[in-house]
Write a protein that holds these residues in place. Sequence first.
Motif, PDB file in Angstrom:
ATOM      1  N   GLY A 101     -15.172 -16.275   0.973  1.00 16.32           N
ATOM      2  CA  GLY A 101     -15.170 -15.483  -0.261  1.00 16.32           C
ATOM      3  C   GLY A 101     -13.939 -15.747  -1.107  1.00 16.32           C
ATOM      4  N   PHE A 102     -13.296 -16.904  -0.906  1.00 14.17           N
ATOM      5  CA  PHE A 102     -12.148 -17.303  -1.722  1.00 14.17           C
ATOM      6  C   PHE A 102     -12.661 -18.162  -2.888  1.00 14.17           C
ATOM      7  CE2 PHE A 102      -8.235 -17.183   1.335  1.00 14.17           C
ATOM      8  CZ  PHE A 102      -8.673 -15.991   1.883  1.00 14.17           C
ATOM      9  N   ALA A 103     -11.767 -18.474  -3.834  1.00 20.61           N
ATOM     10  CA  ALA A 103     -12.129 -19.367  -4.928  1.00 20.61           C
ATOM     11  C   ALA A 103     -11.586 -20.771  -4.643  1.00 20.61           C
ATOM     12  CB  ALA A 103     -11.545 -18.853  -6.238  1.00 20.61           C
ATOM     13  N   HIS A 104     -12.378 -21.782  -4.955  1.00 24.19           N
ATOM     14  CA  HIS A 104     -11.926 -23.161  -4.752  1.00 24.19           C
ATOM     15  C   HIS A 104     -11.203 -23.656  -5.997  1.00 24.19           C
ATOM     16  CE1 HIS A 104     -13.034 -27.667  -4.710  1.00 24.19           C
ATOM     17  NE2 HIS A 104     -11.855 -27.491  -4.162  1.00 24.19           N
ATOM     18  N   LEU A 105     -10.017 -24.211  -5.775  1.00 25.45           N
ATOM     19  CA  LEU A 105      -9.202 -24.742  -6.876  1.00 25.45           C
ATOM     20  C   LEU A 105      -8.968 -26.224  -6.594  1.00 25.45           C
ATOM     21  CD1 LEU A 105      -7.812 -23.376  -9.283  1.00 25.45           C
ATOM     22  CD2 LEU A 105      -5.941 -22.732  -7.776  1.00 25.45           C
ATOM     23  N   ASP A 106      -9.589 -27.085  -7.401  1.00 26.79           N
ATOM     24  CA  ASP A 106      -9.515 -28.542  -7.185  1.00 26.79           C
ATOM     25  C   ASP A 106      -8.450 -29.102  -8.128  1.00 26.79           C
ATOM     26  OD1 ASP A 106      -9.905 -31.278  -7.257  1.00 26.79           O
ATOM     27  OD2 ASP A 106     -12.004 -31.196  -7.861  1.00 26.79           O
ATOM     28  N   SER A 107      -7.222 -29.271  -7.599  1.00 32.33           N
ATOM     29  CA  SER A 107      -6.129 -29.695  -8.494  1.00 32.33           C
ATOM     30  C   SER A 107      -6.391 -31.087  -9.060  1.00 32.33           C
ATOM     31  CB  SER A 107      -4.782 -29.643  -7.763  1.00 32.33           C
ATOM     32  OG  SER A 107      -4.752 -30.564  -6.701  1.00 32.33           O
ATOM     33  N   GLY A 108      -7.077 -31.940  -8.276  1.00 29.64           N
ATOM     34  CA  GLY A 108      -7.382 -33.291  -8.756  1.00 29.64           C
ATOM     35  C   GLY A 108      -8.201 -33.279 -10.041  1.00 29.64           C
ATOM     36  N   SER A 109      -9.030 -32.230 -10.228  1.00 29.34           N
ATOM     37  CA  SER A 109      -9.860 -32.199 -11.442  1.00 29.34           C
ATOM     38  C   SER A 109      -8.984 -32.053 -12.685  1.00 29.34           C
ATOM     39  CB  SER A 109     -10.925 -31.095 -11.368  1.00 29.34           C
ATOM     40  OG  SER A 109     -10.329 -29.826 -11.425  1.00 29.34           O
ATOM     41  N   LEU A 110      -7.840 -31.366 -12.544  1.00 24.52           N
ATOM     42  CA  LEU A 110      -6.938 -31.265 -13.705  1.00 24.52           C
ATOM     43  C   LEU A 110      -6.227 -32.592 -13.963  1.00 24.52           C
ATOM     44  CD1 LEU A 110      -5.042 -27.837 -13.808  1.00 24.52           C
ATOM     45  CD2 LEU A 110      -6.704 -28.754 -15.425  1.00 24.52           C
ATOM     46  N   VAL A 114       3.567 -38.990 -13.589  1.00 27.48           N
ATOM     47  CA  VAL A 114       4.497 -38.585 -14.653  1.00 27.48           C
ATOM     48  C   VAL A 114       4.971 -37.146 -14.403  1.00 27.48           C
ATOM     49  CG1 VAL A 114       4.744 -38.210 -17.131  1.00 27.48           C
ATOM     50  CG2 VAL A 114       3.304 -40.091 -16.298  1.00 27.48           C
ATOM     51  N   PRO A 115       6.291 -36.920 -14.238  1.00 25.24           N
ATOM     52  CA  PRO A 115       6.767 -35.577 -13.877  1.00 25.24           C
ATOM     53  C   PRO A 115       6.312 -34.470 -14.822  1.00 25.24           C
ATOM     54  CG  PRO A 115       8.531 -37.179 -13.602  1.00 25.24           C
ATOM     55  CD  PRO A 115       7.384 -37.920 -14.236  1.00 25.24           C
ATOM     56  N   VAL A 116       6.344 -34.685 -16.157  1.00 22.92           N
ATOM     57  CA  VAL A 116       5.953 -33.562 -17.044  1.00 22.92           C
ATOM     58  C   VAL A 116       4.474 -33.214 -16.904  1.00 22.92           C
ATOM     59  CG1 VAL A 116       7.784 -33.701 -18.791  1.00 22.92           C
ATOM     60  CG2 VAL A 116       5.701 -35.070 -19.083  1.00 22.92           C
ATOM     61  N   VAL A 117       3.662 -34.210 -16.558  1.00 24.58           N
ATOM     62  CA  VAL A 117       2.237 -33.936 -16.321  1.00 24.58           C
ATOM     63  C   VAL A 117       2.108 -33.037 -15.090  1.00 24.58           C
ATOM     64  CG1 VAL A 117       0.029 -34.968 -15.627  1.00 24.58           C
ATOM     65  CG2 VAL A 117       1.411 -36.051 -17.419  1.00 24.58           C
ATOM     66  N   ARG A 118       2.868 -33.355 -14.049  1.00 27.76           N
ATOM     67  CA  ARG A 118       2.793 -32.556 -12.823  1.00 27.76           C
ATOM     68  C   ARG A 118       3.265 -31.119 -13.079  1.00 27.76           C
ATOM     69  NH1 ARG A 118       1.099 -35.863  -9.061  1.00 27.76           N
ATOM     70  NH2 ARG A 118       1.065 -34.139  -7.613  1.00 27.76           N
ATOM     71  N   GLU A 119       4.351 -30.985 -13.853  1.00 22.94           N
ATOM     72  CA  GLU A 119       4.853 -29.625 -14.135  1.00 22.94           C
ATOM     73  C   GLU A 119       3.806 -28.821 -14.905  1.00 22.94           C
ATOM     74  OE1 GLU A 119       8.555 -30.337 -16.173  1.00 22.94           O
ATOM     75  OE2 GLU A 119       9.270 -31.433 -14.413  1.00 22.94           O
ATOM     76  N   TRP A 120       3.176 -29.472 -15.877  1.00 24.28           N
ATOM     77  CA  TRP A 120       2.162 -28.801 -16.710  1.00 24.28           C
ATOM     78  C   TRP A 120       1.017 -28.293 -15.823  1.00 24.28           C
ATOM     79  CZ3 TRP A 120      -2.985 -29.403 -18.290  1.00 24.28           C
ATOM     80  CH2 TRP A 120      -3.340 -28.827 -19.506  1.00 24.28           C
ATOM     81  N   ILE A 121       0.557 -29.170 -14.921  1.00 22.93           N
ATOM     82  CA  ILE A 121      -0.566 -28.790 -14.046  1.00 22.93           C
ATOM     83  C   ILE A 121      -0.133 -27.728 -13.032  1.00 22.93           C
ATOM     84  CG2 ILE A 121      -2.046 -29.673 -12.174  1.00 22.93           C
ATOM     85  CD1 ILE A 121      -2.450 -32.182 -13.954  1.00 22.93           C
ATOM     86  N   ASN A 122       1.053 -27.914 -12.435  1.00 17.22           N
ATOM     87  CA  ASN A 122       1.505 -26.953 -11.424  1.00 17.22           C
ATOM     88  C   ASN A 122       1.628 -25.545 -12.004  1.00 17.22           C
ATOM     89  OD1 ASN A 122       1.618 -29.027  -9.647  1.00 17.22           O
ATOM     90  ND2 ASN A 122       3.838 -29.226  -9.624  1.00 17.22           N
ATOM     91  N   SER A 123       2.123 -25.448 -13.243  1.00 19.36           N
ATOM     92  CA  SER A 123       2.301 -24.104 -13.799  1.00 19.36           C
ATOM     93  C   SER A 123       0.936 -23.446 -14.001  1.00 19.36           C
ATOM     94  CB  SER A 123       3.130 -24.134 -15.087  1.00 19.36           C
ATOM     95  OG  SER A 123       2.396 -24.751 -16.090  1.00 19.36           O
ATOM     96  N   ARG A 124      -0.082 -24.223 -14.308  1.00 22.01           N
ATOM     97  CA  ARG A 124      -1.423 -23.648 -14.461  1.00 22.01           C
ATOM     98  C   ARG A 124      -1.998 -23.202 -13.112  1.00 22.01           C
ATOM     99  NH1 ARG A 124       0.245 -25.707 -18.458  1.00 22.01           N
ATOM    100  NH2 ARG A 124      -0.508 -25.113 -20.529  1.00 22.01           N
ATOM    101  N   LEU A 125      -1.797 -24.021 -12.083  1.00 21.45           N
ATOM    102  CA  LEU A 125      -2.303 -23.650 -10.751  1.00 21.45           C
ATOM    103  C   LEU A 125      -1.621 -22.365 -10.265  1.00 21.45           C
ATOM    104  CD1 LEU A 125      -2.263 -27.199  -9.072  1.00 21.45           C
ATOM    105  CD2 LEU A 125      -4.270 -25.969  -9.916  1.00 21.45           C
ATOM    106  N   ARG A 126      -0.292 -22.298 -10.472  1.00 27.01           N
ATOM    107  CA  ARG A 126       0.449 -21.124  -9.986  1.00 27.01           C
ATOM    108  C   ARG A 126       0.045 -19.865 -10.754  1.00 27.01           C
ATOM    109  NH1 ARG A 126       5.509 -24.882 -10.051  1.00 27.01           N
ATOM    110  NH2 ARG A 126       5.472 -25.715  -7.932  1.00 27.01           N
ATOM    111  N   ALA A 127      -0.232 -20.015 -12.049  1.00 30.45           N
ATOM    112  CA  ALA A 127      -0.614 -18.836 -12.848  1.00 30.45           C
ATOM    113  C   ALA A 127      -1.932 -18.255 -12.328  1.00 30.45           C
ATOM    114  CB  ALA A 127      -0.738 -19.217 -14.318  1.00 30.45           C
TER     115      ALA A 127
END
Length: 236
Positions: free
Chosen positions: A28-37, A114-127
């Motif tokens: 009953g958890f939600a799946h978060l596919d970071s690769g899709s971002l 690219v580090p800024v790409v990773r930061e952008w994606i990580n902040s969305r996953l964490r939010a």
Amino acid sequence: MRGGVIAIDGPSASGKSSTARAVAESLGFAHLDSGSLYRGVTLVALREAARQGQTTGNPLAAVDPETILRAAEDRGLMLQPDGAGFTAYLEGEPVGSAIRGAEVTANVSAVSAVPVVREWINSRLRALVRAGRDVVVDGRDIGTVVFPDADLKIFLTATPEARAGRRISQRGKRVDPERLEAETAALAARDHADSTRPVAPLRRPEDAIALDTTSMGFSEQVRFIIELARPIFGNA
Ligand code: DC
């Protein structure tokens, strides 16, 4: 208060996404596919490069990362809840198969280094996790960088030949020696690129449970993870 987090990391074609989705469904958890971002940002990068007149090859040769991320925001690249988890949307539509094509696959390793790409994606996953959902997140650096305090960390592996064979079958093709050799080489190249990049390389988190699925069936590996999760999340 954040939601519960199960992190599943591993190399390309190790079955992370399908396993993560099945585990999430069962708990009953939600799946978060970071690769899709990462794939979504790569698709935006390719479209921006095409607007600059570069229609093939590494989009970073034509467009800088800040422009790519601005375009990603302007075009509404985001993960939207879809019931079982989250789906990547671009310009108000689910990205669907557009992010699974050969061109995105060939360029996603370069864009994800690219580090800024990773930061952008990580902040969305964490939010999304801060918003309180219990999630199963799959990727390359989930247990090491994105959610180092995840409640359960799994590192999925399988031999390159086993992964290549599964990928060929998924495409509905016969696994013959020639295809197997070509696919194994392509996977080895992506493994190498993902494991040797300076930022957030693919590696097993020290506190992860390693699961070699080379000779395991899909439902067996899903069950294995669910059994590990139950005592951690109580009656999940
Ligand atoms: O899991 P996938 O094949 O859809 O991932 C696509 C690419 O994105 C892969 O080459 C590595 C990158 N990636 C990453 O660097 N970090 C993540 N957390 C997830 C994916």
